[in-house]
Design an enzyme around this catalytic site. Structure first.
Site, mmCIF file in Angstrom:
data_model
loop_
_atom_site.group_PDB
_atom_site.id
_atom_site.type_symbol
_atom_site.label_atom_id
_atom_site.label_comp_id
_atom_site.label_asym_id
_atom_site.label_seq_id
_atom_site.Cartn_x
_atom_site.Cartn_y
_atom_site.Cartn_z
ATOM 1 N N CYS A 40 -29.080 -8.778 28.544
ATOM 2 C CA CYS A 40 -28.664 -7.662 27.686
ATOM 3 C C CYS A 40 -29.727 -7.423 26.603
ATOM 4 O O CYS A 40 -30.487 -8.321 26.254
ATOM 5 C CB CYS A 40 -27.325 -8.009 27.055
ATOM 6 S SG CYS A 40 -26.683 -6.809 25.885
ATOM 7 N N SER A 42 -29.229 -7.146 23.532
ATOM 8 C CA SER A 42 -28.913 -7.819 22.261
ATOM 9 C C SER A 42 -29.711 -9.116 22.085
ATOM 10 O O SER A 42 -30.048 -9.488 20.957
ATOM 11 C CB SER A 42 -27.412 -8.095 22.165
ATOM 12 O OG SER A 42 -26.688 -6.880 22.210
ATOM 13 N N HIS A 45 -32.841 -8.198 20.626
ATOM 14 C CA HIS A 45 -32.691 -8.000 19.178
ATOM 15 C C HIS A 45 -32.717 -9.329 18.436
ATOM 16 O O HIS A 45 -33.222 -9.410 17.317
ATOM 17 C CB HIS A 45 -31.373 -7.288 18.860
ATOM 18 C CG HIS A 45 -31.364 -5.839 19.218
ATOM 19 N ND1 HIS A 45 -32.353 -4.975 18.822
ATOM 20 C CD2 HIS A 45 -30.489 -5.092 19.923
ATOM 21 C CE1 HIS A 45 -32.076 -3.760 19.273
ATOM 22 N NE2 HIS A 45 -30.966 -3.807 19.960
ATOM 23 N N HIS A 64 -25.761 -14.183 26.545
ATOM 24 C CA HIS A 64 -24.340 -14.054 26.184
ATOM 25 C C HIS A 64 -23.555 -13.293 27.256
ATOM 26 O O HIS A 64 -22.460 -12.838 27.002
ATOM 27 C CB HIS A 64 -24.213 -13.336 24.835
ATOM 28 C CG HIS A 64 -24.714 -11.930 24.880
ATOM 29 N ND1 HIS A 64 -26.052 -11.612 24.809
ATOM 30 C CD2 HIS A 64 -24.067 -10.759 25.045
ATOM 31 C CE1 HIS A 64 -26.187 -10.310 24.913
ATOM 32 N NE2 HIS A 64 -25.008 -9.756 25.066
ATOM 33 N N CYS A 172 -20.299 -8.815 29.053
ATOM 34 C CA CYS A 172 -20.764 -7.931 27.981
ATOM 35 C C CYS A 172 -20.862 -6.497 28.474
ATOM 36 O O CYS A 172 -20.051 -5.660 28.139
ATOM 37 C CB CYS A 172 -22.093 -8.398 27.366
ATOM 38 S SG CYS A 172 -22.670 -7.222 26.097
HETATM 39 N N1 LIG Z 1 -21.606 -3.035 20.294
HETATM 40 C C1 LIG Z 1 -21.610 -3.967 21.214
HETATM 41 O O1 LIG Z 1 -20.610 -4.648 21.427
HETATM 42 C C2 LIG Z 1 -22.832 -4.188 22.034
HETATM 43 C C3 LIG Z 1 -22.783 -5.044 23.141
HETATM 44 C C4 LIG Z 1 -23.920 -5.167 23.936
HETATM 45 C C5 LIG Z 1 -25.073 -4.478 23.630
HETATM 46 N N2 LIG Z 1 -25.094 -3.688 22.516
HETATM 47 C C6 LIG Z 1 -26.274 -2.902 22.159
HETATM 48 O O2 LIG Z 1 -26.263 -1.720 22.952
HETATM 49 C C7 LIG Z 1 -27.611 -1.239 23.046
HETATM 50 C C8 LIG Z 1 -27.949 -0.940 24.502
HETATM 51 O O3 LIG Z 1 -28.066 -2.165 25.210
HETATM 52 P P1 LIG Z 1 -28.578 -2.175 26.725
HETATM 53 O O4 LIG Z 1 -28.506 -3.591 27.172
HETATM 54 O O5 LIG Z 1 -27.920 -1.127 27.495
HETATM 55 O O6 LIG Z 1 -30.117 -1.773 26.507
HETATM 56 P P2 LIG Z 1 -31.152 -1.181 27.596
HETATM 57 O O7 LIG Z 1 -32.495 -1.504 27.084
HETATM 58 O O8 LIG Z 1 -30.732 -1.609 28.951
HETATM 59 O O9 LIG Z 1 -30.901 0.405 27.525
HETATM 60 C C9 LIG Z 1 -31.268 1.186 26.440
HETATM 61 C C10 LIG Z 1 -31.613 2.585 26.952
HETATM 62 O O10 LIG Z 1 -31.851 3.453 25.826
HETATM 63 C C11 LIG Z 1 -32.866 4.327 26.189
HETATM 64 N N3 LIG Z 1 -33.437 4.942 24.963
HETATM 65 C C12 LIG Z 1 -34.315 4.395 24.080
HETATM 66 N N4 LIG Z 1 -34.573 5.280 23.088
HETATM 67 C C13 LIG Z 1 -33.832 6.390 23.338
HETATM 68 C C14 LIG Z 1 -33.659 7.646 22.697
HETATM 69 N N5 LIG Z 1 -34.305 7.934 21.558
HETATM 70 N N6 LIG Z 1 -32.815 8.551 23.236
HETATM 71 C C15 LIG Z 1 -32.139 8.276 24.371
HETATM 72 N N7 LIG Z 1 -32.267 7.081 25.023
HETATM 73 C C16 LIG Z 1 -33.096 6.172 24.534
HETATM 74 C C17 LIG Z 1 -33.843 3.477 26.977
HETATM 75 O O11 LIG Z 1 -34.712 4.256 27.782
HETATM 76 C C18 LIG Z 1 -32.882 2.626 27.808
HETATM 77 O O12 LIG Z 1 -32.604 3.226 29.058
HETATM 78 C C19 LIG Z 1 -28.487 -2.301 22.395
HETATM 79 O O13 LIG Z 1 -28.716 -1.947 21.049
HETATM 80 C C20 LIG Z 1 -27.622 -3.523 22.462
HETATM 81 O O14 LIG Z 1 -27.982 -4.491 21.517
HETATM 82 C C21 LIG Z 1 -24.000 -3.531 21.736
HETATM 83 ZN ZN LIG Z 2 -24.691 -7.800 25.401
#
Ligand SMILES: NC(=O)c1ccc[n+]([C@@H]2O[C@H](COP(=O)([O-])OP(=O)(O)OC[C@H]3O[C@@H](n4cnc5c(N)ncnc54)[C@H](O)[C@@H]3O)[C@@H](O)[C@H]2O)c1
Ligand SMILES: [Zn+2]
Ligand SMILES: [Zn+2]
Length: 374
Positions: A40, A42, A45, A64, A172
């Site tokens: 993931c 995160s 991050h 995670h 997740c």
């Molecule tokens: N709130 C929660 O419970 C929770 C849980 C898991 C992950 N997250 C967070 O969710 C986010 C996404 O995680 P992921 O694993 O899917 O990441 P990922 O890297 O798989 O996907 C992110 C996507 O965003 C796109 N992107 C980047 N900049 C952009 C923009 N300006 N406009 C549109 N798209 C854009 C990328 O091309 C990519 O496809 C992360 O910040 C992660 O930490 C939050």
């Molecule tokens: Zn996650």
């Protein structure tokens, strides 16, 4: 026992795959042999320091989003036994705290232990370097390891016939994305929905929005491959930027603006959130699922428009879901062919290839990369 794990030794440094020392499970704890772990964003991050203060400082074992087989249970764990298959919830669900009791186990009080990263019960570590230094755990789990010891509150027991390699994603990404649309945004039949960022989380938000009956699901991502996959997951439109989506509000929403805007970019930032806010129409909900840096002090949202158009900006942790209810339920939707899970896994890796997997994520090549253990 000795096992192997990917350890974050220092911020901004690659994961270090090394042998570690793992203690047996104590009271209320479970030793699990991992089957698979999703990669993931995160954890990225955690590595780049964006969520300092929420996750423990290095040295920390990452991961995670995992699934595996119970090897041993500590005293007092009477509902799991060796051989049971489990998925880890990235937030524990104790079942007893006020949030759990209110049906919001995604906000379980036990997550207060996140920044410390040691065991919930006695605040000590079961994981150590071979030099005897304590290792902390990402989300109290540390799924980038061949074995781990976690609290029973983090475990969801699943049927032994269910595919364990796919199961990790429910810990997740699937629940977070699907729940962001269905629960946090509350997508209703006929809604216009925009999903900003179509990776592991966004792909599931698209699936959730579609399942909840959205009329339009606009997928926004700068990467063409992500937009193509988004259409397979149920998007009706795809745009390469928020600006492009803004320019097409007529075609997609009769110029009324989206009812729900779900933020699932790699890294959230206040400026982009301010742009995405403009995608929302009257009484729209803008859902912040993607993580912003803990260092960010403000967001560029014009508050006057929140009033004039009754817009809401809301946060979403773990899709506002209840893992003990939702993980088995979503798994059954997958088994019934109503939720795409196999399609989320673009590539698999060994633990030793973890840095390759994260590079592919940075390069936008994977919906999800998954580490497979033997
Ligand atoms: N709130 C929660 O419970 C929770 C849980 C898991 C992950 N997250 C967070 O969710 C986010 C996404 O995680 P992921 O694993 O899917 O990441 P990922 O890297 O798989 O996907 C992110 C996507 O965003 C796109 N992107 C980047 N900049 C952009 C923009 N300006 N406009 C549109 N798209 C854009 C990328 O091309 C990519 O496809 C992360 O910040 C992660 O930490 C939050
Ligand atoms: Zn996650
Ligand atoms: Zn709780």
């Amino acid at each position: 026992m000795r096992t192997r794990a990917a350890v974050l030794r220092e911020l901004h440094q690659p994961w270090s795959v090394e042998e570690i020392e793992l203690d047996p499970p104590k009271h209320g704890e479970v030793l699990v042999k991992l089957a698979a772990s999703g990669m993931c964003h995160s954890d990225e991050h955690a590595m780049d320091g964006h969520i300092a203060g929420i996750v423990p400082p290095p040295p920390m074992i990452g991961g995670h989003e995992g699934s595996g087989v119970v090897q041993e249970v500590g005293e007092g764990v009477d509902w799991l036994e060796p051989g049971d298959h489990v998925i880890f919830g990235f937030v524990p669900a104790c079942g007893r705290c006020p949030s759990c009791a209110a049906g919001h186990s995604n906000l379980c009080d036990e997550a207060a232990a996140f920044p410390e990263g040691t065991q919930i019960t006695d605040h000590t570590a079961r994981h150590h370097t071979l030099d005897g230094e304590d290792l902390t755990l990402m989300c109290l789990l540390g799924t980038f390891a061949e074995h781990t010891v976690v609290n029973e509150a983090s475990c969801i027991k699943i049927d032994k016939d269910w595919p364990l390699d796919k199961a990790c994603l429910f810990g997740c990404g699937v629940v977070t994305g699907w729940g962001s649309a269905v629960y946090s945004a509350g997508v209703e039949p006929g809604d216009y929905v925009a999903v900003v960022g179509c990776g592991g989380i966004g792909s599931n938000a698209i699936q959730g929005a579609k399942m909840a009956g959205a009329r339009v699901v606009a997928a926004i991502d700068p990467i063409e491959f992500k937009r193509e996959k988004a259409m397979e997951f149920g998007a009706t439109h795809a745009f390469s930027s928020i600006e492009e989506a803004m320019g097409n509000l007529g075609d997609t929403t009769w110029d009324r603006g989206y009812d729900k805007v779900i933020m699932t970019m790699g890294t959230g930032d206040g400026e982009t959130l301010g742009q995405a806010f403009n995608l929302g129409g009257k009484r729209s909900k803008i859902v912040i699922t993607n993580l912003h840096s803990t260092a960010e002090g403000s967001i560029a949202v014009p508050a006057i428009m929140m009033t004039m158009m009754e817009k809401q900006v809301v946060g979403a942790l773990f899709g506002s879901a209840n893992i003990r209810k939702d993980i088995p339920r979503l798994f059954e939707l997958y088994l019934a062919g109503q939720l795409k899970i196999d399609e989320l896994i673009t590539r698999t890796y060994t633990l030793d290839q973890i840095n390759e997997g994260y590079q592919a994520m940075r390069d936008g090549e994977n919906i999800r990369g998954v580490i497979m253990f033997d």
